[in-house]
Design an enzyme around this catalytic site. Structure first.
Site, PDB file in Angstrom:
ATOM      1  N   ASN A 188       0.859  -1.184   0.000  1.00 42.62           N
ATOM      2  CA  ASN A 188       0.000   0.000   0.000  1.00 42.62           C
ATOM      3  C   ASN A 188       0.897   1.236   0.000  1.00 42.62           C
ATOM      4  O   ASN A 188       1.490   1.568   1.025  1.00 42.62           O
ATOM      5  CB  ASN A 188      -0.890  -0.023   1.256  1.00 42.62           C
ATOM      6  CG  ASN A 188      -1.714   1.244   1.397  1.00 42.62           C
ATOM      7  OD1 ASN A 188      -1.875   1.999   0.437  1.00 42.62           O
ATOM      8  ND2 ASN A 188      -2.259   1.476   2.589  1.00 42.62           N
TER       9      ASN A 188
ATOM     10  N   HIS B 124      -9.779   0.704   4.950  1.00 45.33           N
ATOM     11  CA  HIS B 124      -8.475   0.899   5.601  1.00 45.33           C
ATOM     12  C   HIS B 124      -8.676   1.829   6.804  1.00 45.33           C
ATOM     13  O   HIS B 124      -9.473   2.760   6.754  1.00 45.33           O
ATOM     14  CB  HIS B 124      -7.484   1.514   4.599  1.00 45.33           C
ATOM     15  CG  HIS B 124      -6.079   1.532   5.111  1.00 45.33           C
ATOM     16  ND1 HIS B 124      -5.632   2.473   6.011  1.00 45.33           N
ATOM     17  CD2 HIS B 124      -5.027   0.706   4.881  1.00 45.33           C
ATOM     18  CE1 HIS B 124      -4.356   2.229   6.306  1.00 45.33           C
ATOM     19  NE2 HIS B 124      -3.968   1.159   5.631  1.00 45.33           N
TER      20      HIS B 124
ATOM     21  N   GLU C  95      -7.070   4.249   7.887  1.00 51.78           N
ATOM     22  CA  GLU C  95      -6.896   5.685   7.611  1.00 51.78           C
ATOM     23  C   GLU C  95      -8.163   6.257   6.974  1.00 51.78           C
ATOM     24  O   GLU C  95      -8.512   7.418   7.185  1.00 51.78           O
ATOM     25  CB  GLU C  95      -5.641   5.903   6.746  1.00 51.78           C
ATOM     26  CG  GLU C  95      -4.379   5.677   7.570  1.00 51.78           C
ATOM     27  CD  GLU C  95      -3.150   5.259   6.790  1.00 51.78           C
ATOM     28  OE1 GLU C  95      -3.136   5.358   5.557  1.00 51.78           O
ATOM     29  OE2 GLU C  95      -2.184   4.807   7.452  1.00 51.78           O
TER      30      GLU C  95
ATOM     31  N   GLU D  64      -5.428  -5.347  10.728  1.00 50.92           N
ATOM     32  CA  GLU D  64      -4.444  -4.281  10.915  1.00 50.92           C
ATOM     33  C   GLU D  64      -4.773  -3.527  12.201  1.00 50.92           C
ATOM     34  O   GLU D  64      -5.621  -2.608  12.188  1.00 50.92           O
ATOM     35  CB  GLU D  64      -4.505  -3.304   9.750  1.00 50.92           C
ATOM     36  CG  GLU D  64      -4.233  -3.923   8.402  1.00 50.92           C
ATOM     37  CD  GLU D  64      -3.734  -2.865   7.425  1.00 50.92           C
ATOM     38  OE1 GLU D  64      -2.569  -2.947   7.051  1.00 50.92           O
ATOM     39  OE2 GLU D  64      -4.500  -1.953   7.086  1.00 50.92           O
TER      40      GLU D  64
HETATM   41  C1  PEP Z   1      -0.998  -0.043   5.874  1.00 49.47           C
HETATM   42  O1  PEP Z   1      -0.911   0.991   5.229  1.00 49.47           O
HETATM   43  O2  PEP Z   1      -1.953  -0.799   5.703  1.00 49.47           O
HETATM   44  C2  PEP Z   1       0.056  -0.375   6.824  1.00 49.47           C
HETATM   45  C3  PEP Z   1      -0.011  -1.501   7.475  1.00 49.47           C
HETATM   46  O3  PEP Z   1       1.069   0.543   6.958  1.00 49.47           O
HETATM   47  P1  PEP Z   1       2.472   0.283   7.704  1.00 49.47           P
HETATM   48  O4  PEP Z   1       3.039  -0.996   7.155  1.00 49.47           O
HETATM   49  O5  PEP Z   1       3.302   1.478   7.356  1.00 49.47           O
HETATM   50  O6  PEP Z   1       2.187   0.173   9.160  1.00 49.47           O
END
Ligand code: PEP
Length: 257
Positions: free
Chosen positions: A9, A95, A97, A167
């Protein structure tokens, strides 16, 4: 078998020039890793650039979000069919974010998931708890609600040929990573939740871990039986790190027996 999967990503990073340089480093190495499905998710404006560069590489193209609407007066939005037009096969949905910074709720996520499915895209449903929710012992309840809203809205069949990425919000972009045990526990919980509703879909459902996956922690995370790969943010912009992460997963096909 569940094929190992790594999704990069790129978030809102890159330019035509830096993307070209990154691909120049990535493609020769990644095309040699044949037993891991690898997908890159650049920002919308660069989907065409990657679509051209990824032809005949075996590397898939994905988008970072999509509109729940098919077409019309939705200024600034991008529809599922626009993504397929540009060569996307995958799309991230929900996600953290998007949820935290742009107010996407579980119900919106379910609609976006539906839009992706109806266009033939593979939705990657992102779920995970905040630090406060983990500390309050709510991890399973939060994740269950995020997954179950999609199932209740669309039916369990919607998860067939889809992907779920766990996540933990406290691990994304922070340098904090869930321990392999923490990741495995939540992955097993998600697979169990899905299995209660369809054992066959649960067995074949790829479950990715995301949250500061790096070259030096990938091996222990990917060694967990229910961790089928990774959703990688920051480290996917570093060619050597991303190549090492993908190489780490090689040879990790999961038996469904
Ligand atoms: C993401 O963007 O889904 C993510 C897990 O970012 P990072 O690996 O930077 O924590």
């Amino acid at each position: 078998m569940r094929t190992p999967l790594v999704i990069g990503n790129w978030k809102m990073n890159g330019s035509l020039a830096t993307n070209a340089a990154l691909l120049d480093e990535l493609l020769p190495a990644l095309t040699g890793i044949n037993d891991v499905r690898i997908v890159l998710c650049p920002s919308f404006p660069y989907l065409s650039q990657l679509s051209e560069r990824l032809v005949d590489t075996g590397i898939g193209l994905g988008a970072q979000t999509l509109s729940q609407f098919p077409a019309g007066a939705y200024t600034g939005e991008v529809s599922a069919t626009m993504l397929t037009d540009l060569g996307c096969h995958y799309v991230l949905v929900g996600h953290s974010e998007r949820r935290q910074l742009f107010g996407e709720r579980d119900a919106d996520t379910a609609q976006k998931f539906a839009a992706a499915k109806s266009a033939g895209l593979v939705p990657v449903l992102c779920v995970g708890e905040t630090l406060a929710e983990r500390q309050a012992g709510q991890t399973e309840a939060v994740v269950a609600h995020q997954v179950q809203t999609v199932i209740d809205t669309l039916g369990i069949e919607a998860l067939r040929d889809s992907v779920i990425a766990y996540e933990p919000v406290w691990a994304i972009g922070t340098g904090e990573t869930a321990t392999p045990g923490q990741a495995q526990a939540v992955h097993a919980f998600i697979r169990g939740l899905v299995a209660e509703q369809c054992a066959e879909i649960a067995k074949t459902l790829p479950l990715l871990y995301g949250g500061s996956v790096k070259a030096d922690n990938a091996a222990e995370l990917f060694a967990q039986p229910d961790v089928d790969g990774g959703l990688v943010g920051g480290a996917s912009l570093d060619a050597r790190a991303f190549i090492r992460i993908c190489a780490t997963l090689s040879g990790h096909s999961r038996s469904l027996a």
